[in-house]
Design an enzyme around this catalytic site. Structure first.
Site, PDB file in Angstrom:
ATOM      1  N   CYS A  54     -10.016   2.715   0.573  1.00 39.56           N
ATOM      2  CA  CYS A  54      -9.876   2.463   2.004  1.00 39.56           C
ATOM      3  C   CYS A  54      -8.520   2.924   2.539  1.00 39.56           C
ATOM      4  O   CYS A  54      -7.560   3.120   1.793  1.00 39.56           O
ATOM      5  CB  CYS A  54     -10.099   0.995   2.319  1.00 39.56           C
ATOM      6  SG  CYS A  54      -8.775  -0.053   1.727  1.00 39.56           S
ATOM      7  N   CYS A 112      -6.290   1.244   4.259  1.00 36.86           N
ATOM      8  CA  CYS A 112      -5.165   0.319   4.090  1.00 36.86           C
ATOM      9  C   CYS A 112      -4.599   0.397   2.678  1.00 36.86           C
ATOM     10  O   CYS A 112      -3.418   0.120   2.465  1.00 36.86           O
ATOM     11  CB  CYS A 112      -5.522  -1.104   4.494  1.00 36.86           C
ATOM     12  SG  CYS A 112      -6.755  -1.929   3.491  1.00 36.86           S
TER      13      CYS A 112
END
Length: 136
Positions: free
Chosen positions: A46, A48
C-alpha cells in the site's frame, strides 16, 4: 498473493538495511521470542507503507538507541509467516503495514495502520525512536 516481481523490491527496502526476511511461521516464532529487543515490520504494497512506514522505520534506526534485532514479513506474500506474526500481535487486529517492538519476547509497542496512514515518515520515526529510548 502478490507476484514476486512486485514484492521483492519493496522487501529489499528493509532487507538491504539489515532486516531479516521472515518467510515461515517457525522463523517468526523464533525471532519474536529472542532475548533483547526485536523490531517487526509487517510490510505491505500500500501507499502508506511506501510513503511513511518503510522510510519512517529506516529513519528511526539513525538514532542512538535501536533494537537488537530487525525482522520483517510481507502481507499478501509471506502468508503463513504473517499469520503467525498476527497471532503473536494479539490482541491487536490484523493490520498492514504495522510495526511492533518486542522486548524479551513480549510486545511492548505497536504502530497499527491507522497510526501510519496520513502521517509523514518523520512522525513514524519519532514515534519509534521514543519507544527505542524507553525499551532498548
Amino acid at each position: 498473493m502478490y507476484p514476486a516481481d512486485l514484492v521483492l523490491p519493496m522487501k529489499a527496502e528493509l532487507t538491504d538495511k539489515g532486516f531479516e526476511d521472515l518467510t515461515t511461521p517457525a522463523q517468526v516464532d523464533a525471532a519474536l521470542k529472542q532475548e533483547g529487543t526485536t523490531l517487526l515490520v509487517i510490510n505491505s504494497v500500500c501507499g502508506c507503507a511506501a510513503g511513511a512506514a518503510r522510510p519512517g522505520v529506516v529513519y528511526s534506526l539513525t538514532g542512538e538507541k535501536k533494537p537488537d534485532h530487525l525482522v520483517t514479513a510481507f502481507a499478501g506474500f509471506d502468508t503463513d509467516a504473517v499469520a503467525e506474526a498476527r497471532r503473536l500481535l494479539a490482541p491487536f487486529p490484523p493490520s498492514s503495514p504495522c510495526v511492533a517492538l518486542f522486548k524479551d519476547g513480549e510486545l511492548v509497542h505497536m504502530l497499527e495502520r491507522h497510526h501510519i496512514e496520513g502521517n509523514p515518515a518523520g512522525a513514524i520515526a519519532a514515534n519509534l525512536q521514543a519507544a527505542f529510548e524507553e525499551y532498548c
